[in-house]
Structures are given as C-alpha cells and as structure tokens.
Design a protein around this motif. Structure first.
Motif, PDB file in Angstrom:
ATOM      1  N   GLN A  55      46.426  41.581  46.487  1.00 36.43           N
ATOM      2  CA  GLN A  55      47.741  42.053  46.920  1.00 36.43           C
ATOM      3  C   GLN A  55      48.488  40.995  47.732  1.00 36.43           C
ATOM      4  OE1 GLN A  55      48.622  42.641  50.252  1.00 36.43           O
ATOM      5  NE2 GLN A  55      46.630  41.830  50.878  1.00 36.43           N
ATOM      6  N   MET A  56      49.802  41.159  47.794  1.00 34.45           N
ATOM      7  CA  MET A  56      50.652  40.212  48.506  1.00 34.45           C
ATOM      8  C   MET A  56      51.400  40.833  49.679  1.00 34.45           C
ATOM      9  SD  MET A  56      50.741  37.076  47.320  1.00 34.45           S
ATOM     10  CE  MET A  56      48.988  37.237  47.610  1.00 34.45           C
ATOM     11  N   LEU A  57      51.195  42.126  49.956  1.00 40.00           N
ATOM     12  CA  LEU A  57      51.997  42.785  50.985  1.00 40.00           C
ATOM     13  C   LEU A  57      51.193  43.490  52.073  1.00 40.00           C
ATOM     14  CD1 LEU A  57      54.742  44.354  48.687  1.00 40.00           C
ATOM     15  CD2 LEU A  57      54.923  42.296  50.096  1.00 40.00           C
ATOM     16  N   ILE A  58      50.048  44.008  51.747  1.00 42.49           N
ATOM     17  CA  ILE A  58      49.307  44.876  52.663  1.00 42.49           C
ATOM     18  C   ILE A  58      48.726  44.099  53.844  1.00 42.49           C
ATOM     19  CG2 ILE A  58      47.338  46.460  52.843  1.00 42.49           C
ATOM     20  CD1 ILE A  58      47.875  47.066  49.796  1.00 42.49           C
ATOM     21  N   GLY A  59      48.202  42.919  53.577  1.00 35.07           N
ATOM     22  CA  GLY A  59      47.642  42.101  54.644  1.00 35.07           C
ATOM     23  C   GLY A  59      46.139  42.198  54.793  1.00 35.07           C
ATOM     24  N   ALA A  60      45.496  42.911  53.863  1.00 35.40           N
ATOM     25  CA  ALA A  60      44.042  43.057  53.864  1.00 35.40           C
ATOM     26  C   ALA A  60      43.579  43.108  52.416  1.00 35.40           C
ATOM     27  CB  ALA A  60      43.637  44.332  54.586  1.00 35.40           C
ATOM     28  N   TYR A  61      42.343  42.703  52.173  1.00 33.46           N
ATOM     29  CA  TYR A  61      41.865  42.727  50.793  1.00 33.46           C
ATOM     30  C   TYR A  61      41.279  44.084  50.441  1.00 33.46           C
ATOM     31  CZ  TYR A  61      36.977  41.928  52.351  1.00 33.46           C
ATOM     32  OH  TYR A  61      35.740  42.029  52.918  1.00 33.46           O
ATOM     33  N   GLY A  62      41.196  44.339  49.140  1.00 32.84           N
ATOM     34  CA  GLY A  62      40.690  45.615  48.662  1.00 32.84           C
ATOM     35  C   GLY A  62      39.580  45.449  47.641  1.00 32.84           C
ATOM     36  N   GLN A  63      39.332  46.510  46.908  1.00 30.59           N
ATOM     37  CA  GLN A  63      38.227  46.551  45.947  1.00 30.59           C
ATOM     38  C   GLN A  63      38.342  45.472  44.879  1.00 30.59           C
ATOM     39  OE1 GLN A  63      35.498  48.319  46.265  1.00 30.59           O
ATOM     40  NE2 GLN A  63      34.615  47.459  44.404  1.00 30.59           N
ATOM     41  N   PHE A  64      39.560  45.215  44.401  1.00 28.51           N
ATOM     42  CA  PHE A  64      39.743  44.178  43.391  1.00 28.51           C
ATOM     43  C   PHE A  64      39.217  42.836  43.897  1.00 28.51           C
ATOM     44  CE2 PHE A  64      42.623  40.803  41.682  1.00 28.51           C
ATOM     45  CZ  PHE A  64      42.145  40.794  40.380  1.00 28.51           C
ATOM     46  N   ALA A  65      39.555  42.482  45.128  1.00 25.91           N
ATOM     47  CA  ALA A  65      39.087  41.220  45.692  1.00 25.91           C
ATOM     48  C   ALA A  65      37.567  41.208  45.826  1.00 25.91           C
ATOM     49  CB  ALA A  65      39.746  40.958  47.040  1.00 25.91           C
ATOM     50  N   VAL A  66      36.988  42.328  46.215  1.00 28.87           N
ATOM     51  CA  VAL A  66      35.524  42.402  46.318  1.00 28.87           C
ATOM     52  C   VAL A  66      34.902  42.150  44.945  1.00 28.87           C
ATOM     53  CG1 VAL A  66      33.558  43.902  46.835  1.00 28.87           C
ATOM     54  CG2 VAL A  66      35.567  43.935  48.323  1.00 28.87           C
ATOM     55  N   GLU A  67      35.454  42.772  43.922  1.00 26.17           N
ATOM     56  CA  GLU A  67      34.915  42.605  42.571  1.00 26.17           C
ATOM     57  C   GLU A  67      35.066  41.170  42.074  1.00 26.17           C
ATOM     58  OE1 GLU A  67      37.037  45.674  40.499  1.00 26.17           O
ATOM     59  OE2 GLU A  67      35.656  47.226  41.196  1.00 26.17           O
ATOM     60  N   THR A  68      36.228  40.558  42.309  1.00 25.65           N
ATOM     61  CA  THR A  68      36.418  39.196  41.809  1.00 25.65           C
ATOM     62  C   THR A  68      35.597  38.187  42.608  1.00 25.65           C
ATOM     63  OG1 THR A  68      38.490  38.940  43.068  1.00 25.65           O
ATOM     64  CG2 THR A  68      38.656  39.680  40.773  1.00 25.65           C
ATOM     65  N   MET A  69      35.457  38.407  43.915  1.00 27.85           N
ATOM     66  CA  MET A  69      34.574  37.528  44.681  1.00 27.85           C
ATOM     67  C   MET A  69      33.136  37.673  44.188  1.00 27.85           C
ATOM     68  SD  MET A  69      35.907  37.499  48.654  1.00 27.85           S
ATOM     69  CE  MET A  69      35.931  39.284  48.891  1.00 27.85           C
ATOM     70  N   ALA A  70      32.719  38.905  43.899  1.00 27.32           N
ATOM     71  CA  ALA A  70      31.358  39.139  43.407  1.00 27.32           C
ATOM     72  C   ALA A  70      31.132  38.452  42.066  1.00 27.32           C
ATOM     73  CB  ALA A  70      31.083  40.638  43.289  1.00 27.32           C
ATOM     74  N   LEU A  71      32.195  38.267  41.303  1.00 26.80           N
ATOM     75  CA  LEU A  71      32.102  37.557  40.024  1.00 26.80           C
ATOM     76  C   LEU A  71      32.198  36.043  40.196  1.00 26.80           C
ATOM     77  CD1 LEU A  71      34.347  39.871  37.819  1.00 26.80           C
ATOM     78  CD2 LEU A  71      31.858  39.577  37.629  1.00 26.80           C
ATOM     79  N   GLY A  72      32.365  35.607  41.430  1.00 25.45           N
ATOM     80  CA  GLY A  72      32.425  34.173  41.697  1.00 25.45           C
ATOM     81  C   GLY A  72      33.783  33.554  41.414  1.00 25.45           C
ATOM     82  N   LYS A  73      34.837  34.359  41.461  1.00 27.68           N
ATOM     83  CA  LYS A  73      36.183  33.851  41.188  1.00 27.68           C
ATOM     84  C   LYS A  73      36.895  33.496  42.485  1.00 27.68           C
ATOM     85  CE  LYS A  73      35.619  34.602  36.871  1.00 27.68           C
ATOM     86  NZ  LYS A  73      35.528  33.485  35.946  1.00 27.68           N
ATOM     87  N   PRO A  74      37.579  32.346  42.528  1.00 27.06           N
ATOM     88  CA  PRO A  74      38.441  32.087  43.668  1.00 27.06           C
ATOM     89  C   PRO A  74      39.465  33.220  43.752  1.00 27.06           C
ATOM     90  CG  PRO A  74      38.245  30.125  42.292  1.00 27.06           C
ATOM     91  CD  PRO A  74      37.606  31.258  41.546  1.00 27.06           C
TER      92      PRO A  74
END
Length: 151
Positions: A55-74
């Motif tokens: 996201q670009m507005l909320i100011g905190a990361y969410g589930q999508f970021a957790v999933e992509t980090m878990a997949l090893g994605k920047p």
C-alpha cells in the motif's frame, strides 16, 4: 505485483502513475495487478514477479507484504516513521511515500544485485516475526498467566 483489496485505500493510482512514469523514462517495467483470482493463483503470480508493492497510503504493511516477503520478493510499502519504530528491528521493506515511489522503484531497479539479499532478509523477518511458533510464543507470554483460570 500489486494486489489491492481496495484500490482507493491501497493507493493503487500512485502505483499505476509510478509505473507509467518509469515506462516514460524508458524502463521496461510492467504492473501486474492481482485482483479477482484465487489465493493459489495469486501466490503463483506474486512468485512470478520481481518486485511487490503493497500500500501507498496507510503507513503500515499488511498481509500482502508478509506473503511477498515470505516468497523472497523485494517489497515496497509506505511505512510511516512513527509506525516503523514500532516494528521489530530489521524490517526489510523498502519504504516509499507516494511522491517518492517513482524514484524509489527506479533506484531499486538499478540495484538488482541487492534483490536476493532483500528477499533473504524478508524471509527471515517473516519467520522471526510472523511465524506461527513465534506468534504462539508471544501470545502465551502475554496471556499465559491467565490461561486456565476461571472467573
């Protein structure tokens, strides 16, 4: 990849504008919007992409970021300074405000050699902070004394 559950709340227009500007600069980039697909299909799409933008507005990361980090994605996401200080140390998310997104992505594209390290740090962070055993330990530490007590 960008997977908005709500385009307005997630700031999708800023992501789309940033990709357009990068393309105008001659960057060979493509925005993959992940919407209306099954969870299994979405994970396959995330895995096929090079960079994830949460996201670009909320100011905190969410589930999508957790999933992509878990997949090893920047993973790129707007993290507010006052919120970022509350996360455990070592948050590997590349933070970008909407006005900075073009330049942050441009720089990240130039640092392709850093992607593997960012990905590795993401996997380690997710395991350390969001892994089920660690979450259970945190819950037990917080609530353990009251578990099993009546009244």
């Amino acid at each position: 990849a960008h997977a908005p559950s709500n385009r307005r709340i997630k700031g999708t227009k800023y992501v789309e504008e940033a990709i357009e500007q990068l393309q105008q600069r001659g960057r060979r980039v493509e925005l993959v919007l992940v919407e209306g697909v099954s969870y299994a299909d979405s994970l396959a799409i995330y895995n096929s992409c090079d960079i994830a933008i949460d996201q670009m507005l909320i100011g905190a990361y969410g589930q999508f970021a957790v999933e992509t980090m878990a997949l090893g994605k920047p993973t790129v996401c707007f993290i507010r300074d006052d919120v970022g200080d509350l996360y455990p140390p070592g948050l590997p998310i590349v933070s970008a405000k909407p006005a900075e997104l073009v330049d942050v992505l441009d720089d990240l594209i130039d640092r392709r050699n850093d992607w593997a390290a960012l990905g590795t740090h993401g996997v380690e962070y997710v395991e350390r902070v969001h892994g089920s055993l660690n979450v259970a330990k945190i819950a037990l530490d917080a609530y353990g004394p009251s578990i099993g007590r009546s009244g």
